[in-house]
Each structure stands twice: as structure tokens, then as C-alpha cells.
Design an enzyme around this catalytic site. Structure first.
Site, PDB file in Angstrom:
ATOM      1  N   HIS B  12     -21.520  -1.525 -10.950  1.00 19.77           N
ATOM      2  CA  HIS B  12     -20.624  -1.253 -11.929  1.00 19.77           C
ATOM      3  C   HIS B  12     -19.598  -2.603 -12.229  1.00 19.77           C
ATOM      4  O   HIS B  12     -18.396  -2.469 -12.373  1.00 19.77           O
ATOM      5  CB  HIS B  12     -20.034  -0.088 -11.524  1.00 19.77           C
ATOM      6  CG  HIS B  12     -19.033   0.072 -10.368  1.00 19.77           C
ATOM      7  ND1 HIS B  12     -18.649   1.021  -9.520  1.00 19.77           N
ATOM      8  CD2 HIS B  12     -18.204  -1.052  -9.838  1.00 19.77           C
ATOM      9  CE1 HIS B  12     -18.117   0.701  -8.435  1.00 19.77           C
ATOM     10  NE2 HIS B  12     -17.878  -0.508  -8.663  1.00 19.77           N
ATOM     11  N   HIS B  59     -10.474   0.945  -8.478  1.00 17.78           N
ATOM     12  CA  HIS B  59     -10.249  -0.297  -8.049  1.00 17.78           C
ATOM     13  C   HIS B  59      -8.666  -0.570  -8.389  1.00 17.78           C
ATOM     14  O   HIS B  59      -8.260  -1.343  -8.943  1.00 17.78           O
ATOM     15  CB  HIS B  59     -11.003  -1.411  -8.909  1.00 17.78           C
ATOM     16  CG  HIS B  59     -12.610  -1.322  -8.659  1.00 17.78           C
ATOM     17  ND1 HIS B  59     -13.173  -0.453  -9.511  1.00 17.78           N
ATOM     18  CD2 HIS B  59     -13.384  -1.667  -8.109  1.00 17.78           C
ATOM     19  CE1 HIS B  59     -14.458  -0.398  -9.202  1.00 17.78           C
ATOM     20  NE2 HIS B  59     -14.630  -1.450  -8.509  1.00 17.78           N
ATOM     21  N   HIS B 193     -22.297  -8.310  -2.844  1.00 17.81           N
ATOM     22  CA  HIS B 193     -21.418  -9.171  -3.400  1.00 17.81           C
ATOM     23  C   HIS B 193     -19.942  -9.349  -2.576  1.00 17.81           C
ATOM     24  O   HIS B 193     -19.495  -8.368  -1.761  1.00 17.81           O
ATOM     25  CB  HIS B 193     -20.915  -8.669  -4.868  1.00 17.81           C
ATOM     26  CG  HIS B 193     -20.142  -7.444  -5.180  1.00 17.81           C
ATOM     27  ND1 HIS B 193     -20.607  -6.427  -4.414  1.00 17.81           N
ATOM     28  CD2 HIS B 193     -19.106  -7.440  -5.654  1.00 17.81           C
ATOM     29  CE1 HIS B 193     -19.733  -5.448  -4.750  1.00 17.81           C
ATOM     30  NE2 HIS B 193     -18.666  -5.846  -5.463  1.00 17.81           N
ATOM     31  N   GLU B 240     -19.388  -1.420  -0.889  1.00 11.97           N
ATOM     32  CA  GLU B 240     -19.611  -0.146  -1.972  1.00 11.97           C
ATOM     33  C   GLU B 240     -20.889   0.568  -1.991  1.00 11.97           C
ATOM     34  O   GLU B 240     -21.024   1.906  -2.378  1.00 11.97           O
ATOM     35  CB  GLU B 240     -19.381  -0.537  -3.410  1.00 11.97           C
ATOM     36  CG  GLU B 240     -17.973  -1.172  -3.540  1.00 11.97           C
ATOM     37  CD  GLU B 240     -17.902  -1.923  -5.095  1.00 11.97           C
ATOM     38  OE1 GLU B 240     -16.745  -2.387  -5.392  1.00 11.97           O
ATOM     39  OE2 GLU B 240     -18.785  -2.102  -5.603  1.00 11.97           O
TER      40      GLU B 240
END
Lengths: 145, 285
Positions: B12, B59, B193, B240
Site C-alpha cells: 500500500h 500510519h 522495505h 507489515e
């Protein structure tokens, strides 16, 4: 009970004083210790979601920071835009990214700054497949760099 | 009864939303990313789900450090796209499904998953970028969406195993809802990431593809990945991926792969995308 509803068990590992993730190089895991240290710093960053607050911050950065109960070191790291130092002092990247956004810095350019290379070098590294995992798993691999 | 028939898994990355919103989706840099979702858009348009349950993380938007729910279920009638510091995304408001969401919340608590109930919440790119990737640019989203926010900002996030078992409990809850509803669950975030500090830019394609393999054929193996392994191997934000295990847990053990896609990079991140259907549902078609 159908097999699809059977729940696999999990072996619990207690938290230890020196967790094994501390060995990961160039990384600040946002754990309890960091979160407690960084509460004021992160809540300052959170306040920048509001444009009125962004204006107040820009008008007098040092005065605005006094609202959040930070340590002098934390305030200095913000004023100097020392992004890695903010993380070391308890900042979380999703929060400090809001300060970067206030400054008009994209997430990729922020990443470049934290890794100490310029924008083009960082972008080229990502296009070439990113920073490889080989040589970047453990602090021992970064010794002498 | 209501039924979860399939799961869609996707990264996302916020820059994907920016690229789409500013008309850069056909630039050389972004075209391969959006091309990887073309068949997914066709698949979901043909499937026409009645409801989507979207597992994502906030976030530092709706939740800051004052309140950190591990699992929070959006039970409101609607959710506004949030201003994350560069203006709210020009996407439709997200319409919820309060009846099903409340039913799931009650069922989960009685099934010993003590979910946080949220009645007023803005949603950020974690939720809206997957909707854009699956439904494209649109005046309104084609079906109601139930947001399920998972904490992956404050360490430790829930374990992969806990997420997987939550998915199983969600499945039971959905299947006990009286109305006939076709439900698709999204698992979002990842893949590898790292956004922070000197190791930012880490990508581990081998880890990512092994994870995709496990989701297809041996998800229980994926539930055994420890937090430190995620952090070390897939980057500090790659963790995540535990959210994908919520969606995987809501499916049958046996699944059919509809679509699989992997691409590096999107900004700082590896993009992974997978669609799985229950083998029983696929056989019935």
C-alpha cells in the site's frame, strides 16, 4: 470444528533485556524504550498534521517545540533536521515523516538523507533492486565501514 | 449466510496513490506497477463482492502514541480519507458496513479476540491505496468496506500466528452473519522495505517470493516467522507482512492462485500482489 477453524499454537518467547533485533545495523526498532523516550517528539510531529500548527511552527520553531516537553537534545535534533538523531532519541519514522512533509521533503528524499547519499544515488539504488540483504543483516557486517 | 470467497494481498505504498492522483501512473517508472494490477481489477469487477474487509495499518493518522490498539475494527457508516500532510487523497469517502462490522466485533470478543471498536476514524493511504489499485479511479467505491487496523508502528506488532488465527475467527464471524453476502478480504502492506535510518532502501526479493510461496501452499510456515526475522530480512517496515496473514487465515487451507505479481521498486518498497480463492469456491464455478 473444521480444519479451517483449528488455530495453530504459538511458542511464546519472553522479552529480554537485550533483544536480538538490536543486532540489526542502521535500524532503530520502535520498541517500548524508544516509544517512552520519544513520546513528546512524536506527538510534536503528529501536531503538524494540522495546517494551523504548521504555520505556528514555521513562525517560531524553537518556541513551538516548547509545547511538547522534549529534552534539549530532542529539540536540537529537530531544529537541525538531524533525521537519524531524531530516530535515535525516540522518534518513529511515520511521525518524523510528517516533519519532512512540512518541509516539502518526499519519503524517498527523506530516505536518501538518512542513508547519507544524494537523491539521484538513492533513486538509482532503488531502481537497481534496492539495498541488498547480503552484508546488511548484522552489525558485525558493518564493522569497519 | 455470508462467506469470504477470496483474498487479495497488496502493498500500500503512498507514492502509488500520489502517482495515480497526479496522473503519473503511465510514466515509465509507474507503468509496470499499475500494469501488474490490470487483471486484478478485471477479476474483482467480475466477482462483484458485496463487502470488502480491508486489513491495513494506520500510519500515525487516526492513532498516535496516546492510544495504540493492536487490532481495531471500523464499525462506522463511513470513513473520510485523511490529510496526511500533503492534503487528503482525491478519492471517494469509504462507506462502511456497520451491521456486518458490529456482528464481527461481537463475535470476535465472544471468540476471545478482544477487538477495539472504532466509530469515528479517518483512513489513510494504508486503506485507500489498495482500494485504488483494485478498483481504479472511480466516483464511488463499488461496495462497502470494513477497515481492520493492525498496529505495526509500535513494536511489537501482533505475531503472524495471532494474525492468522484472527483471520480464522473473522471467517467464523462472517459465516454466522444471516444475510447472503459475498465478502473479499484484503491483506495489505509490505513487501520488504525499510524507510528509516542508515539501512533504508533494503529490499529482499528472495524473502518476499518465499513469503508469497508460503501463502500459496504452506501458510502455517509463514506464521512461524519471528518478529526479528521479519525486521532483519524484510526491513523494519517489512514486518507489515503480518497483516497478510490475517487475510490468509480467513481462507481455506487449500487455495487456488488467481494472480501473482512482484515488482521492485515503488519509491522505497517492493510491491507484491497476490489473489487467492478458496479451492472449494474455485471448484464450484
Amino acid at each position: 470444528m473444521t480444519p479451517a477453524n483449528a488455530r495453530p499454537r504459538h511458542e511464546w518467547t519472553p522479552m529480554t533485556a537485550e533483544p536480538d533485533y538490536k543486532d540489526i545495523p542502521g535500524t532503530f526498532v520502535f520498541d517500548a524504550e524508544q516509544s517512552r523516550k520519544g513520546f513528546g517528539l512524536n506527538q510534536f510531529c503528529m501536531s503538524l498534521r494540522d495546517s494551523t500548527n504548521r504555520d505556528a511552527f514555521r513562525a517560531d520553531e524553537a518556541a513551538y517545540l516548547k509545547r511538547f516537553g522534549m529534552t534539549p537534545e530532542q529539540e536540537r535534533s529537530i531544529l537541525a533536521r538531524d533525521w537519524n538523531r531524531m530516530l535515535e532519541l525516540g522518534g518513529n519514522i511515520y511521525f518524523t515523516a510528517k516533519l519532512a512533509a512540512t518541509d516539502g521533503i518526499t519519503f524517498q528524499d527523506l530516505a536518501a538523507k538518512m542513508t547519507g547519499v544524494d537523491r539521484d544515488t538513492y533513486r538509482a539504488m532503488m531502481l537497481a533492486g534496492g539495498r541488498p540483504i547480503e552484508g546488511n543483516r548484522s552489525k558485525s557486517e558493518w564493522e569497519g565501514r | 449466510m455470508a462467506e469470504i470467497v477470496a483474498a487479495a494481498f497488496t502493498s500500500h505504498v503512498p507514492a502509488i496513490g500520489v502517482a495515480l492522483d497526479t496522473g503519473h501512473d503511465q510514466d515509465d517508472y509507474w507503468r509496470p506497477v499499475f500494469a501488474g494490477y490490470e487483471s486484478a481489477k478485471q477479476w474483482i469487477a467480475a466477482l462483484k463482492p458485496d463487502v470488502v474487509i480491508c486489513v491495513y495499518n494506520d500510519h500515525a493518522t487516526a492513532f498516535d502514541l496516546r492510544l495504540i490498539p493492536t487490532f481495531a475494527l471500523g464499525c462506522a457508516p463511513e470513513f473520510r480519507p485523511a490529510d496526511e500532510g500533503w492534503g487528503a487523497r482525491p478519492v471517494p469517502k469509504v462507506v462502511g458496513h456497520p451491521e456486518l462490522a458490529w456482528h464481527i466485533a461481537q463475535s470476535l470478543v465472544l471468540d476471545e479476540f478482544d477487538i477495539t471498536i472504532v466509530n469515528d476514524m479517518e483512513v489513510d493511504h494504508g486503506l485507500t491505496v489498495p482500494l485504488s489499485l483494485m478498483f481504479g479511479k472511480t466516483e464511488e467505491w463499488p461496495c462497502p468496506v470494513i477497515p481492520l487496523a493492525v498496529n505495526v508502528v509500535q513494536y511489537p506488532p501482533p505475531t503472524g500466528n495471532r494474525c492468522f488465527n484472527l483471520g480464522k475467527a473473522i471467517r467464523k464471524a462472517v459465516e454466522s452473519f444471516p444475510a447472503d453476502l459475498k465478502v473479499v478480504i484484503f491483506g495489505t502492506g509490505g513487501m520488504s522495505h525499510q524507510l528509516q535510518a542508515q539501512r533504508a532502501g533494503l529490499i529482499n526479493a528472495e524473502f518476499d517470493n518465499r513469503f508469497l510461496d508460503m501463502l500459496e501452499t504452506d501458510p502455517v510456515a509463514a506464521t512461524r516467522i519471528t518478529h526479528t526475522e521479519f525486521l532483519r530480512e524484510s526491513g523494519s517496515e517489512g514486518i507489515e507482512l503480518v497483516m497478510w496473514l490475517v487475510a490468509r487465515g480467513a481462507l481455506d487451507d487449500e487455495v487456488e492462485t488467481v494472480h501473482r505479481f512482484y515488482h521492485v521498486p515503488a519509491s522505497n518498497t517492493a510491491v507484491g500482489h497476490l489473489i487467492l480463492e478458496n479451492a472449494s469456491a474455485a471448484a464450484a464455478e
